[in-house]
Scaffold this motif. Structure first.
Motif, PDB file in Angstrom:
ATOM      1  N   SER A   1     -27.622 -56.425 -61.014  1.00  0.00           N
ATOM      2  CA  SER A   1     -27.396 -57.589 -61.877  1.00  0.00           C
ATOM      3  C   SER A   1     -26.090 -58.222 -61.435  1.00  0.00           C
ATOM      4  CB  SER A   1     -27.327 -57.167 -63.347  1.00  0.00           C
ATOM      5  OG  SER A   1     -27.093 -58.285 -64.174  1.00  0.00           O
ATOM      6  N   ILE A   2     -26.191 -59.420 -60.854  1.00  0.00           N
ATOM      7  CA  ILE A   2     -25.034 -60.019 -60.192  1.00  0.00           C
ATOM      8  C   ILE A   2     -24.776 -61.414 -60.745  1.00  0.00           C
ATOM      9  CG2 ILE A   2     -24.079 -60.759 -57.974  1.00  0.00           C
ATOM     10  CD1 ILE A   2     -26.050 -58.710 -56.682  1.00  0.00           C
ATOM     11  N   ILE A   3     -23.530 -61.662 -61.146  1.00  0.00           N
ATOM     12  CA  ILE A   3     -23.091 -62.997 -61.528  1.00  0.00           C
ATOM     13  C   ILE A   3     -22.144 -63.488 -60.444  1.00  0.00           C
ATOM     14  CG2 ILE A   3     -21.905 -64.409 -63.237  1.00  0.00           C
ATOM     15  CD1 ILE A   3     -22.638 -62.311 -65.327  1.00  0.00           C
ATOM     16  N   LEU A   4     -22.500 -64.611 -59.813  1.00  0.00           N
ATOM     17  CA  LEU A   4     -21.671 -65.195 -58.757  1.00  0.00           C
ATOM     18  C   LEU A   4     -20.901 -66.388 -59.305  1.00  0.00           C
ATOM     19  CD1 LEU A   4     -24.181 -65.303 -55.770  1.00  0.00           C
ATOM     20  CD2 LEU A   4     -22.333 -63.661 -56.109  1.00  0.00           C
ATOM     21  N   PRO A   5     -19.654 -66.570 -58.849  1.00  0.00           N
ATOM     22  CA  PRO A   5     -18.986 -67.823 -59.178  1.00  0.00           C
ATOM     23  C   PRO A   5     -19.703 -68.977 -58.478  1.00  0.00           C
ATOM     24  CG  PRO A   5     -17.723 -66.597 -57.561  1.00  0.00           C
ATOM     25  CD  PRO A   5     -18.836 -65.704 -58.008  1.00  0.00           C
ATOM     26  N   ARG A   6     -19.504 -70.182 -58.982  1.00  0.00           N
ATOM     27  CA  ARG A   6     -20.219 -71.318 -58.406  1.00  0.00           C
ATOM     28  C   ARG A   6     -19.798 -71.526 -56.960  1.00  0.00           C
ATOM     29  NH1 ARG A   6     -20.323 -77.651 -60.355  1.00  0.00           N
ATOM     30  NH2 ARG A   6     -22.239 -78.193 -59.261  1.00  0.00           N
ATOM     31  N   MET A   7     -20.763 -71.662 -56.076  1.00  0.00           N
ATOM     32  CA  MET A   7     -20.484 -71.853 -54.653  1.00  0.00           C
ATOM     33  C   MET A   7     -21.676 -72.526 -53.990  1.00  0.00           C
ATOM     34  SD  MET A   7     -20.819 -67.852 -53.369  1.00  0.00           S
ATOM     35  CE  MET A   7     -19.396 -67.349 -54.311  1.00  0.00           C
ATOM     36  N   GLY A   8     -21.440 -73.017 -52.781  1.00  0.00           N
ATOM     37  CA  GLY A   8     -22.505 -73.636 -52.019  1.00  0.00           C
ATOM     38  C   GLY A   8     -23.584 -72.641 -51.639  1.00  0.00           C
ATOM     39  N   ALA A   9     -24.729 -73.165 -51.239  1.00  0.00           N
ATOM     40  CA  ALA A   9     -25.887 -72.315 -50.961  1.00  0.00           C
ATOM     41  C   ALA A   9     -25.605 -71.306 -49.856  1.00  0.00           C
ATOM     42  CB  ALA A   9     -27.088 -73.189 -50.590  1.00  0.00           C
ATOM     43  N   LYS A  10     -24.899 -71.731 -48.814  1.00  0.00           N
ATOM     44  CA  LYS A  10     -24.623 -70.818 -47.702  1.00  0.00           C
ATOM     45  C   LYS A  10     -23.705 -69.686 -48.140  1.00  0.00           C
ATOM     46  CE  LYS A  10     -22.558 -70.485 -43.116  1.00  0.00           C
ATOM     47  NZ  LYS A  10     -21.760 -71.164 -42.056  1.00  0.00           N
TER      48      LYS A  10
ATOM     49  N   GLN B   1     -23.235 -68.620 -51.121  1.00  0.00           N
ATOM     50  CA  GLN B   1     -23.976 -67.820 -52.092  1.00  0.00           C
ATOM     51  C   GLN B   1     -24.835 -66.776 -51.380  1.00  0.00           C
ATOM     52  OE1 GLN B   1     -27.254 -69.588 -54.638  1.00  0.00           O
ATOM     53  NE2 GLN B   1     -25.533 -69.671 -56.074  1.00  0.00           N
ATOM     54  N   ALA B   2     -25.558 -67.230 -50.368  1.00  0.00           N
ATOM     55  CA  ALA B   2     -26.436 -66.314 -49.626  1.00  0.00           C
ATOM     56  C   ALA B   2     -25.624 -65.243 -48.896  1.00  0.00           C
ATOM     57  CB  ALA B   2     -27.291 -67.108 -48.638  1.00  0.00           C
ATOM     58  N   GLU B   3     -24.506 -65.642 -48.291  1.00  0.00           N
ATOM     59  CA  GLU B   3     -23.693 -64.679 -47.546  1.00  0.00           C
ATOM     60  C   GLU B   3     -23.047 -63.659 -48.487  1.00  0.00           C
ATOM     61  OE1 GLU B   3     -23.650 -64.221 -44.478  1.00  0.00           O
ATOM     62  OE2 GLU B   3     -24.278 -66.082 -43.530  1.00  0.00           O
ATOM     63  N   THR B   4     -22.608 -64.123 -49.654  1.00  0.00           N
ATOM     64  CA  THR B   4     -21.997 -63.210 -50.620  1.00  0.00           C
ATOM     65  C   THR B   4     -23.021 -62.201 -51.124  1.00  0.00           C
ATOM     66  OG1 THR B   4     -20.427 -64.920 -51.294  1.00  0.00           O
ATOM     67  CG2 THR B   4     -20.741 -63.076 -52.803  1.00  0.00           C
ATOM     68  N   LEU B   5     -24.217 -62.674 -51.448  1.00  0.00           N
ATOM     69  CA  LEU B   5     -25.277 -61.767 -51.886  1.00  0.00           C
ATOM     70  C   LEU B   5     -25.639 -60.770 -50.784  1.00  0.00           C
ATOM     71  CD1 LEU B   5     -27.698 -64.081 -53.909  1.00  0.00           C
ATOM     72  CD2 LEU B   5     -26.444 -62.094 -54.779  1.00  0.00           C
ATOM     73  N   ARG B   6     -25.643 -61.250 -49.535  1.00  0.00           N
ATOM     74  CA  ARG B   6     -25.961 -60.354 -48.416  1.00  0.00           C
ATOM     75  C   ARG B   6     -24.955 -59.207 -48.352  1.00  0.00           C
ATOM     76  NH1 ARG B   6     -23.595 -59.856 -43.783  1.00  0.00           N
ATOM     77  NH2 ARG B   6     -22.500 -61.847 -43.987  1.00  0.00           N
ATOM     78  N   GLU B   7     -23.667 -59.505 -48.471  1.00  0.00           N
ATOM     79  CA  GLU B   7     -22.631 -58.469 -48.413  1.00  0.00           C
ATOM     80  C   GLU B   7     -22.809 -57.477 -49.565  1.00  0.00           C
ATOM     81  OE1 GLU B   7     -18.582 -59.840 -47.947  1.00  0.00           O
ATOM     82  OE2 GLU B   7     -19.262 -61.679 -46.988  1.00  0.00           O
ATOM     83  N   ILE B   8     -23.025 -58.003 -50.763  1.00  0.00           N
ATOM     84  CA  ILE B   8     -23.163 -57.141 -51.937  1.00  0.00           C
ATOM     85  C   ILE B   8     -24.385 -56.233 -51.817  1.00  0.00           C
ATOM     86  CG2 ILE B   8     -23.669 -57.153 -54.417  1.00  0.00           C
ATOM     87  CD1 ILE B   8     -21.946 -59.719 -54.587  1.00  0.00           C
TER      88      ILE B   8
END
Length: 727
Positions: free
Chosen positions: A490-499, A501-508
């Motif tokens: 269950s992940i809440i990301l701060p607002r960011m661009g699509a790229k 966002q995808a890279e941050t989710l990939r790392e997590i």
């Protein structure tokens, strides 16, 4: 209400060298909205090379020459990834880091310095070390100096390379050995050429040769090293020089991984133009000794790295905003101040001979002024509150930032009030209700445990934050004596661009998959959303073995074992306020990353009761254990292990934001005058297991834990009566 500015572009700085340290500070003074700054470095500190000879000579403490990158990153608002870069994938635009997820970039910059290791000399890798990188050299020098002073090693030092750097370090080492009263100290410089110190003026050369003679350093010219053995350095003329400590200070060479990036020239350095952009890739910049200035070739010197910083800072911002870049125009010559062992120095410029203590004072002033930039950060004011706010808002916000991790939990008394309103369990397959570490469910002929946990991010490295959160979430499973089975994210990301966002989710998710996988569990899905800040959580199931272990069940006479030191809440609170040393923070992170599976496997067969120590602190979790068993306990304060640096911070008054609520929730007598007493109520993130084990087996279990590499300790015993007593 104003909408938060989304993160759109990633700026990644590889290496914590002088240029990048200054650039990061400049970003802290003048942030760029919409840009995410990341700094990657192998260690939490970066040594300032200008003060190295003074440190080796004994004039400075180690921390005097260390730039604390943890504090710097916090001030700069930058992500700090502690890891060794192994390459750059320029097609995917990702930096490869050992033991980490790849780090994506829109713009990258390289400032990793050089090395003076000479692996081409047979025996060098096994029996010598380079003067650069500095971290290993300084650590090995400290070890050698201690051994030589105590008589455990012969005081024979060999320096390969008779240039300025080699001579300066030789004088420093000899001075320190003599100052420590080491008898028979011998420092030998081996210079392959017939003329030493060929790169400086006649006056400076003459002065340095005088100081070599004054301190009794041996200088051998025309000395070609053919092999380095454990206790000898062999030369081409058939002779050898005895050695106990050998350091290479020969021609600088670049780090090996750079050669595979396609950015380097035939010597392995990165070619850059006047804007400090690499000639091979306009999205990558480089500065300092790892770069060659093609428009204005210059020798490798720290002065150029420092003066590149304002230009690099301007050009990175220009890349982000579409502005005009500047050209770096290096000076043709500069004044060299060279230390002479003691508190003296010589100046090299225009062939003059300038020598003496006044030059040392001048150099010392310059060096300390540089380092003060990373010790004294200006206080950046928080955004002001609106003119009209409801009563109590200012008091609730307080004057310190809200902690992350378990320091951001709801107060234990408030949580308990809510839990008491929940209805009792009525299903026969729900074997335990609220109050234990995890729910126990009947599952066929066996039992399954279920828990959930999430953390407000406190580590800017997404991979590391996800790894710590996963280990924290599995703590409840291990504390129940079960083995992790499956996890939902269950992940809440701060607002960011699509790229981004995808890279941050990939790392997590890479960290989650690897961490749960190592524990024998699988990540089977999850949910994500956008919010004000990064929050990572996991719901985890586990399969119980022959029995599940409750946090109640302790018996009078049991011994209490704790498997990890405490203090993470205080460390994290101090880090947010720029009060913690980077080394302390890194040690705390590593302890949080340490899983509990091995400890749980040893304790589960024998423990009468067990829990993991998390947000309510050691005292809070012990209190729950005792009340569930209708017994008391005595804690031996001096036996409770503490994280490095946490006692100092506690004595300075640093507290996590939930500390007061944790203290109020436990009825016990404590004067709160010593660090161990204070830290009993410190919230732990990914803390250790607290187990009540039979006294007859306690010592055997402790030895088994310690033999397995667990930092466990016996901290007290379970007693008749009620409450917690301190001894």
């Amino acid at each position: 209400m104003q909408t938060p500015i989304p993160l759109i572009r990633d700026v990644v700085m590889i290496g914590g060298g002088h240029t990048h340290a200054l650039v990061a500070r400049m970003f802290g003074m003048k942030p760029m909205a919409g840009a995410r700054l990341t700094l990657i470095n192998p260690a939490p500190t970066a040594p300032y090379s200008g003060m190295l000879p003074g440190y080796i000579a004994g004039h400075y403490a180690r921390m005097d020459l260390e730039i604390d990158l943890v504090r710097l990153a916090r001030f700069a608002g930058a992500r700090l990834v502690l890891g060794q870069v192994t390459g750059i994938d320029r097609v995917a635009q990702r930096v490869q880091v050992a033991g980490q997820a790849d780090i994506a970039y829109d713009i990258a910059s390289v400032n990793v310095g050089i090395t003076t290791e000479a692996p081409t000399i047979p025996g060098f890798t096994e029996n010598a070390l380079g003067a650069k990188p500095l971290a290993r050299y300084t650590a090995e020098w400290d070890r050698f100096l201690s051994d030589a002073t105590a008589g455990r090693r012969t005081p024979d030092v060999v320096v390969i390379g008779g240039g300025v750097a080699g001579v300066e370090l030789s004088l420093a080492m000899m001075h320190h050995l003599k100052a420590n009263g080491v008898t028979g100290a011998r420092v030998t410089i081996l210079e392959r050429a017939d003329t030493p110190l060929s790169g400086i003026g006649k006056g400076a050369r003459k002065a340095l040769l005088h100081h070599i003679q004054r301190l009794g350093v041996v200088l051998k010219t025309g000395a070609e090293v053919t092999h380095i053995a454990r206790d000898q350095v062999h030369l081409a003329d058939g002779t050898s020089v005895p050695k106990s400590f050998c350091v290479g200070s020969t021609t600088a060479r670049p780090h090996d991984w750079l050669q595979d990036t396609g950015l380097t020239n035939d010597r392995g350095f990165i070619d850059v133009g006047e804007t400090l952009q690499t000639l091979s890739d306009p999205l990558i910049y480089a500065a300092g000794d790892c770069a060659d200035l093609t428009h204005a070739p210059r020798p490798k010197a720290g002065v150029y790295a420092v003066r590149e910083a304002p230009v690099l800072f301007h050009n990175l911002r220009a890349e982000l905003t579409g502005g005009q870049r500047k050209a770096f125009k290096p000076q043709k010559t500069f004044l060299k101040l060279i230390q002479t062992g003691g508190k003296g120095a010589i100046a090299d410029k225009a062939g003059l001979r300038l020598d003496g203590p006044l030059l040392w004072k001048w150099k010392n002033h310059i060096d300390l002024k540089f380092m003060r930039q990373f010790e004294e950060y200006p206080e950046m004011p928080a955004p002001p509150l609106p003119r009209d706010v409801a009563q109590g808002v200012r008091e609730e916000m307080g004057d310190v930032p809200l902690c992350g991790g378990c320091g951001a939990k709801v107060a234990p008394a408030d949580l308990q009030t809510v839990l008491q309103t929940l209805p009792a369990t009525v299903r026969k397959d729900v074997l335990s209700g609220p109050g234990d570490d995890a729910a126990v469910l009947a599952c066929g002929d066996g039992e399954q445990v279920l828990t959930t946990d999430h953390l407000r991010a406190f580590v800017s490295d997404h991979y590391r934050m996800a790894r710590i959160t996963a280990i924290h979430a599995m703590g409840d499973i291990w504390a129940m004596g079960a083995k992790p089975q499956a996890a939902l994210a269950s992940i809440i990301l701060p607002r960011m661009g699509a790229k981004l966002q995808a890279e941050t989710l990939r790392e997590i998710m890479q960290a989650a998959t690897e961490t749960f996988g190592a524990a024998g569990a699988e990540v089977v899905g999850g949910h994500s959303s956008q919010g004000a800040e990064l929050t990572i959580g996991f719901s985890v199931t586990g399969l119980a073995g022959e029995r599940t272990i409750s946090n109640s069940g302790a018996q009078a006479g049991d011994v209490l074992i704790l498997t990890k030191p405490i203090g993470t809440g205080t460390i994290l609170a101090a880090e947010m306020r720029l009060l913690a040393q980077g080394g302390w923070v890194e040690a705390a992170y590593r302890m949080m990353e340490h899983p509990l599976d091995t400890a749980a496997g040893i304790l589960t067969p024998v423990a009468h009761a067990m829990t993991d120590v998390t947000g309510f602190g050691l005292a809070g979790h012990l209190d729950v254990m005792l009340k569930g068993s209708d017994v008391g306990a005595t804690l031996n304060l001096t036996d409770i292990p503490l994280l490095e640096g946490v006692a100092t911070l506690a004595d300075q008054g640093v507290r996590s934001t939930i500390w007061a609520a944790n203290r109020a929730a436990v009825q016990m007598q404590a004067d709160m005058t010593t660090a161990p007493e204070i830290l009993l109520f410190d919230p732990q993130t990914a803390g250790g297991l607290l187990a009540a084990v039979p006294a007859a087996k306690a010592q055997m279990i402790l030895e088994k834990l310690q033999d397995a590499g667990e930092p466990a300790a016996i901290i007290g015993e379970v007693t008749e009566g009620s409450g917690i007593m301190l001894a």
